[in-house]
Design a protein around this motif. Structure first.
Motif, mmCIF file in Angstrom:
data_model
loop_
_atom_site.group_PDB
_atom_site.id
_atom_site.type_symbol
_atom_site.label_atom_id
_atom_site.label_comp_id
_atom_site.label_asym_id
_atom_site.label_seq_id
_atom_site.Cartn_x
_atom_site.Cartn_y
_atom_site.Cartn_z
ATOM 1 N N GLY A 76 37.786 34.563 25.284
ATOM 2 C CA GLY A 76 36.523 34.363 25.973
ATOM 3 C C GLY A 76 36.441 33.162 26.870
ATOM 4 N N LEU A 77 37.558 32.576 27.278
ATOM 5 C CA LEU A 77 37.493 31.462 28.225
ATOM 6 C C LEU A 77 37.008 31.988 29.572
ATOM 7 C CD1 LEU A 77 39.307 30.254 25.955
ATOM 8 C CD2 LEU A 77 40.478 28.975 27.750
ATOM 9 N N ALA A 78 36.042 31.296 30.147
ATOM 10 C CA ALA A 78 35.390 31.796 31.354
ATOM 11 C C ALA A 78 36.033 31.302 32.640
ATOM 12 C CB ALA A 78 33.909 31.409 31.347
ATOM 13 N N TYR A 79 36.810 30.241 32.576
ATOM 14 C CA TYR A 79 37.296 29.605 33.792
ATOM 15 C C TYR A 79 38.820 29.654 33.847
ATOM 16 C CZ TYR A 79 32.536 27.954 33.524
ATOM 17 O OH TYR A 79 31.170 27.899 33.406
ATOM 18 N N PRO A 80 39.388 30.193 34.916
ATOM 19 C CA PRO A 80 40.851 30.278 35.017
ATOM 20 C C PRO A 80 41.539 28.924 34.883
ATOM 21 C CG PRO A 80 39.821 31.675 36.673
ATOM 22 C CD PRO A 80 38.717 30.883 36.040
ATOM 23 N N GLY A 81 40.918 27.853 35.401
ATOM 24 C CA GLY A 81 41.533 26.538 35.276
ATOM 25 C C GLY A 81 41.701 26.130 33.822
ATOM 26 N N ASN A 82 40.666 26.332 33.012
ATOM 27 C CA ASN A 82 40.758 26.012 31.588
ATOM 28 C C ASN A 82 41.839 26.854 30.910
ATOM 29 O OD1 ASN A 82 38.819 24.050 31.637
ATOM 30 N ND2 ASN A 82 37.188 25.311 30.795
ATOM 31 N N THR A 83 41.892 28.134 31.273
ATOM 32 C CA THR A 83 42.924 29.005 30.712
ATOM 33 C C THR A 83 44.311 28.474 31.064
ATOM 34 O OG1 THR A 83 41.481 30.945 30.842
ATOM 35 C CG2 THR A 83 43.840 31.360 30.691
ATOM 36 N N GLY A 84 44.480 28.064 32.318
ATOM 37 C CA GLY A 84 45.773 27.547 32.741
ATOM 38 C C GLY A 84 46.176 26.292 31.997
ATOM 39 N N PHE A 85 45.232 25.352 31.847
ATOM 40 C CA PHE A 85 45.548 24.117 31.121
ATOM 41 C C PHE A 85 45.909 24.416 29.665
ATOM 42 C CE2 PHE A 85 42.382 22.012 34.194
ATOM 43 C CZ PHE A 85 43.365 21.886 35.157
ATOM 44 N N GLU A 125 43.239 38.131 40.457
ATOM 45 C CA GLU A 125 43.161 36.873 41.200
ATOM 46 C C GLU A 125 42.934 35.704 40.250
ATOM 47 O OE1 GLU A 125 40.013 37.604 43.900
ATOM 48 O OE2 GLU A 125 41.209 38.857 45.242
ATOM 49 N N ALA A 126 42.089 35.921 39.246
ATOM 50 C CA ALA A 126 41.841 34.875 38.258
ATOM 51 C C ALA A 126 43.104 34.598 37.439
ATOM 52 C CB ALA A 126 40.692 35.295 37.342
ATOM 53 N N ARG A 127 43.884 35.646 37.169
ATOM 54 C CA ARG A 127 45.153 35.434 36.459
ATOM 55 C C ARG A 127 46.066 34.526 37.263
ATOM 56 N NH1 ARG A 127 47.507 41.087 33.974
ATOM 57 N NH2 ARG A 127 45.598 41.848 32.976
ATOM 58 N N ARG A 128 46.175 34.796 38.547
ATOM 59 C CA ARG A 128 47.040 33.977 39.391
ATOM 60 C C ARG A 128 46.566 32.525 39.400
ATOM 61 N NH1 ARG A 128 47.189 38.529 43.010
ATOM 62 N NH2 ARG A 128 45.584 37.567 44.312
ATOM 63 N N GLU A 129 45.252 32.328 39.464
ATOM 64 C CA GLU A 129 44.716 30.972 39.444
ATOM 65 C C GLU A 129 45.028 30.285 38.119
ATOM 66 O OE1 GLU A 129 40.398 28.692 39.757
ATOM 67 O OE2 GLU A 129 40.584 30.751 40.504
ATOM 68 N N ALA A 130 44.896 31.024 37.014
ATOM 69 C CA ALA A 130 45.196 30.457 35.702
ATOM 70 C C ALA A 130 46.666 30.062 35.610
ATOM 71 C CB ALA A 130 44.846 31.454 34.601
ATOM 72 N N LEU A 131 47.554 30.899 36.099
ATOM 73 C CA LEU A 131 48.981 30.611 36.009
ATOM 74 C C LEU A 131 49.379 29.450 36.915
ATOM 75 C CD1 LEU A 131 50.376 34.244 35.771
ATOM 76 C CD2 LEU A 131 50.178 32.554 33.932
ATOM 77 N N ARG A 132 48.696 29.302 38.045
ATOM 78 C CA ARG A 132 48.952 28.136 38.887
ATOM 79 C C ARG A 132 48.555 26.855 38.149
ATOM 80 N NH1 ARG A 132 47.054 31.419 43.261
ATOM 81 N NH2 ARG A 132 44.959 30.558 42.998
#
Length: 235
Positions: A76-85, A125-132
């Motif tokens: 349930g993480l809402a933000y790709p940046g948080n997911t990436g970190f 697109e959010a996946r790509r942002e998270a992986l970046r």
């Protein structure tokens, strides 16, 4: 062997032969700087080749779950940046892999009345942002975009204890055996782990808090548990 990290131009014949064998066997080889090899080698004289053990980045879910270490499930993480970190933290601390059931992945929209927390763009697109944001941690460990309730029974069948990191827990991380095979679950920024997922867990760890804000950010909570696990392992 998950993959090999190697100097750009290894000088020794032994290293050259090892890399040739690895490539012939289909083991990925990534170029690394002398600084990276020095750091990952524990500060000794930098090796020309280092191996990372564990499931390869393209492992299937059941192969990853059978590895016997720790895996994380982000729910349930809402933000790709948080997911990436969070992905980066999991990889740095030696996770076998990570399962992601993000709010942007599942189509959830926090604060629907106000629009706060909405994500623009399609899930890919959010996946790509998270992986970046993760510094492409998926190059080094498997990452799965799956529902938590689909993964939990498979993790349990693989011999992993299912443990939530949540404020409903009653055991501090340093009083819990984190050396066993685990699937650790953490929840989203505002709503935590959904009740139906919590009910599927075997137990819950609670990280002590003394302030008035209701929770740490997800990466801080993960870091405390991951660091305590490494301490228990003697790493």
């Amino acid at each position: 062997m998950r993959l090999l990290l190697a100097a750009a131009a290894p000088k020794s014949r032994a290293a050259q032969a090892l890399l040739a064998r690895a490539r012939a066997a289909g083991i990925p080889v990534h170029e690394a700087s002398e600084r990276v090899l020095w750091r990952l080698g524990g500060g000794a004289n930098p090796a020309e080749v280092l191996g990372l053990a564990g499931p390869p980045p393209d492992a299937g879910l059941d192969e990853m779950l059978a590895a016997g270490g720790v895996a994380w499930c982000l729910v349930g993480l809402a933000y790709p940046g948080n997911t990436g970190f969070a992905l980066r933290l999991a990889e740095v601390s030696g996770a076998d892999g990570v399962v992601v059931e993000s709010a942007f992945e599942a189509g959830h929209r926090p604060d629907a009345a106000t629009g706060a927390g909405r994500q623009r763009g399609a899930p890919h697109e959010a996946r790509r942002e998270a992986l970046r944001a993760a510094m492409r941690a998926d190059r080094f460990m498997p990452v799965f975009w799956e529902r938590a309730l689909h993964v939990i029974p498979r993790a349990r069948a693989a011999g992993r204890a299912i443990v939530a990191v949540e404020d409903t827990g009653d055991t501090a991380p340093w009083r819990f055996d984190l050396r066993q095979p685990l699937l650790l679950l953490v929840g989203g920024e505002r709503h935590g782990i959904p009740r139906e997922v919590l009910r599927a867990c075997d137990s819950a760890i609670r990280i002590p808090m003394r302030g008035f804000i209701p929770s740490y950010n997800v990466q801080a909570a993960m870091a405390m548990v991951a660091g305590e696990r490494l301490r228990q392992l003697g790493a």
